[in-house]
Design a protein around this motif. Structure first.
Motif, PDB file in Angstrom:
ATOM      1  N   ALA A 193       0.912  -1.307  -0.105  1.00 46.49           N
ATOM      2  CA  ALA A 193       0.060   0.077  -0.118  1.00 46.49           C
ATOM      3  C   ALA A 193       0.886   1.305  -0.100  1.00 46.49           C
ATOM      4  O   ALA A 193       0.462   2.384  -0.510  1.00 46.49           O
ATOM      5  CB  ALA A 193      -1.036  -0.190   0.973  1.00 46.49           C
ATOM      6  N   ASP A 194       2.030   1.207   0.728  1.00 46.48           N
ATOM      7  CA  ASP A 194       2.998   2.293   0.622  1.00 46.48           C
ATOM      8  C   ASP A 194       3.376   2.741  -0.483  1.00 46.48           C
ATOM      9  O   ASP A 194       3.443   3.926  -1.025  1.00 46.48           O
ATOM     10  CB  ASP A 194       3.812   2.249   1.718  1.00 46.48           C
ATOM     11  N   TYR A 195       3.874   1.632  -1.185  1.00 51.39           N
ATOM     12  CA  TYR A 195       4.320   1.697  -2.902  1.00 51.39           C
ATOM     13  C   TYR A 195       3.361   2.296  -3.636  1.00 51.39           C
ATOM     14  O   TYR A 195       3.569   2.982  -4.484  1.00 51.39           O
ATOM     15  CB  TYR A 195       5.001   0.440  -3.257  1.00 51.39           C
ATOM     16  N   GLU A 196       2.244   1.744  -3.675  1.00 53.04           N
ATOM     17  CA  GLU A 196       0.961   2.217  -4.492  1.00 53.04           C
ATOM     18  C   GLU A 196       0.778   3.677  -4.334  1.00 53.04           C
ATOM     19  O   GLU A 196      -0.013   4.350  -5.268  1.00 53.04           O
ATOM     20  CB  GLU A 196      -0.351   1.311  -4.118  1.00 53.04           C
ATOM     21  N   LYS A 197       0.951   4.328  -3.289  1.00 47.50           N
ATOM     22  CA  LYS A 197       0.686   5.908  -3.028  1.00 47.50           C
ATOM     23  C   LYS A 197       1.857   6.714  -2.888  1.00 47.50           C
ATOM     24  O   LYS A 197       1.715   7.807  -2.868  1.00 47.50           O
ATOM     25  CB  LYS A 197      -0.277   5.763  -1.845  1.00 47.50           C
TER      26      LYS A 197
ATOM     27  N   GLN B 193       4.031 -11.008   0.569  1.00 47.62           N
ATOM     28  CA  GLN B 193       3.522  -9.559   0.928  1.00 47.62           C
ATOM     29  C   GLN B 193       2.987  -8.855  -0.484  1.00 47.62           C
ATOM     30  O   GLN B 193       2.252  -8.042  -0.165  1.00 47.62           O
ATOM     31  CB  GLN B 193       4.871  -8.654   1.167  1.00 47.62           C
ATOM     32  N   VAL B 194       3.022  -9.561  -1.584  1.00 47.14           N
ATOM     33  CA  VAL B 194       2.378  -8.794  -2.815  1.00 47.14           C
ATOM     34  C   VAL B 194       0.871  -8.931  -2.756  1.00 47.14           C
ATOM     35  O   VAL B 194       0.298 -10.043  -2.418  1.00 47.14           O
ATOM     36  CB  VAL B 194       3.043  -9.355  -3.745  1.00 47.14           C
TER      37      VAL B 194
ATOM     38  N   LYS C 254       9.839  10.297  -4.655  1.00 49.85           N
ATOM     39  CA  LYS C 254      10.267   9.062  -3.701  1.00 49.85           C
ATOM     40  C   LYS C 254      10.578   7.646  -4.060  1.00 49.85           C
ATOM     41  O   LYS C 254      11.572   7.392  -3.637  1.00 49.85           O
ATOM     42  CB  LYS C 254       9.176   9.157  -2.650  1.00 49.85           C
ATOM     43  N   VAL C 255       9.764   7.357  -5.135  1.00 51.16           N
ATOM     44  CA  VAL C 255      10.120   6.109  -5.913  1.00 51.16           C
ATOM     45  C   VAL C 255      11.486   6.312  -6.637  1.00 51.16           C
ATOM     46  O   VAL C 255      12.456   5.214  -6.399  1.00 51.16           O
ATOM     47  CB  VAL C 255       9.054   5.681  -6.868  1.00 51.16           C
TER      48      VAL C 255
ATOM     49  N   ALA D   9       9.245  -1.436  -8.003  1.00 48.88           N
ATOM     50  CA  ALA D   9       9.771  -1.680  -6.447  1.00 48.88           C
ATOM     51  C   ALA D   9       9.037  -2.525  -5.647  1.00 48.88           C
ATOM     52  O   ALA D   9       9.434  -3.136  -4.892  1.00 48.88           O
ATOM     53  CB  ALA D   9       9.346  -0.215  -5.910  1.00 48.88           C
ATOM     54  N   ILE D  10       7.789  -2.839  -6.104  1.00 48.96           N
ATOM     55  CA  ILE D  10       6.917  -3.749  -5.242  1.00 48.96           C
ATOM     56  C   ILE D  10       7.511  -5.136  -5.570  1.00 48.96           C
ATOM     57  O   ILE D  10       7.653  -6.090  -4.839  1.00 48.96           O
ATOM     58  CB  ILE D  10       5.344  -3.798  -5.677  1.00 48.96           C
TER      59      ILE D  10
END
Length: 66
Positions: free
Chosen positions: A24-28, A65-66, A33-34, A56-57
């Motif tokens: 969820a952190d990566y998705e937003k 975790q995916v 930052k990425v 990144a995911i």
């Protein structure tokens, strides 16, 4: 020659700490930052924001975790 390599690798670099973000952190995550996160590991940040997030995911999260 002293046996010490004077050239630095431009490939994968392992920072002191592994990222601890959730999917969820990566998705937003904001694009800058990425980009910074990928650059810290010596990874390219080409593509759209969605492609960077997906990369990144896939790179930093374990399969469960995916």
């Amino acid at each position: 020659m002293s046996g010490i390599c004077k050239e630095h690798s431009k490939g994968f670099q392992m920072p002191l700490h592994y990222p601890r973000y959730t999917k969820a952190d990566y998705e937003k995550m904001e694009e800058w930052k990425v980009d910074v996160l990928l650059a810290q590991y010596g990874l390219r940040s080409d593509g759209t924001l969605d492609e960077k997030r997906a990369f990144a995911i896939g790179t930093f999260l374990w399969p469960d975790q995916v």
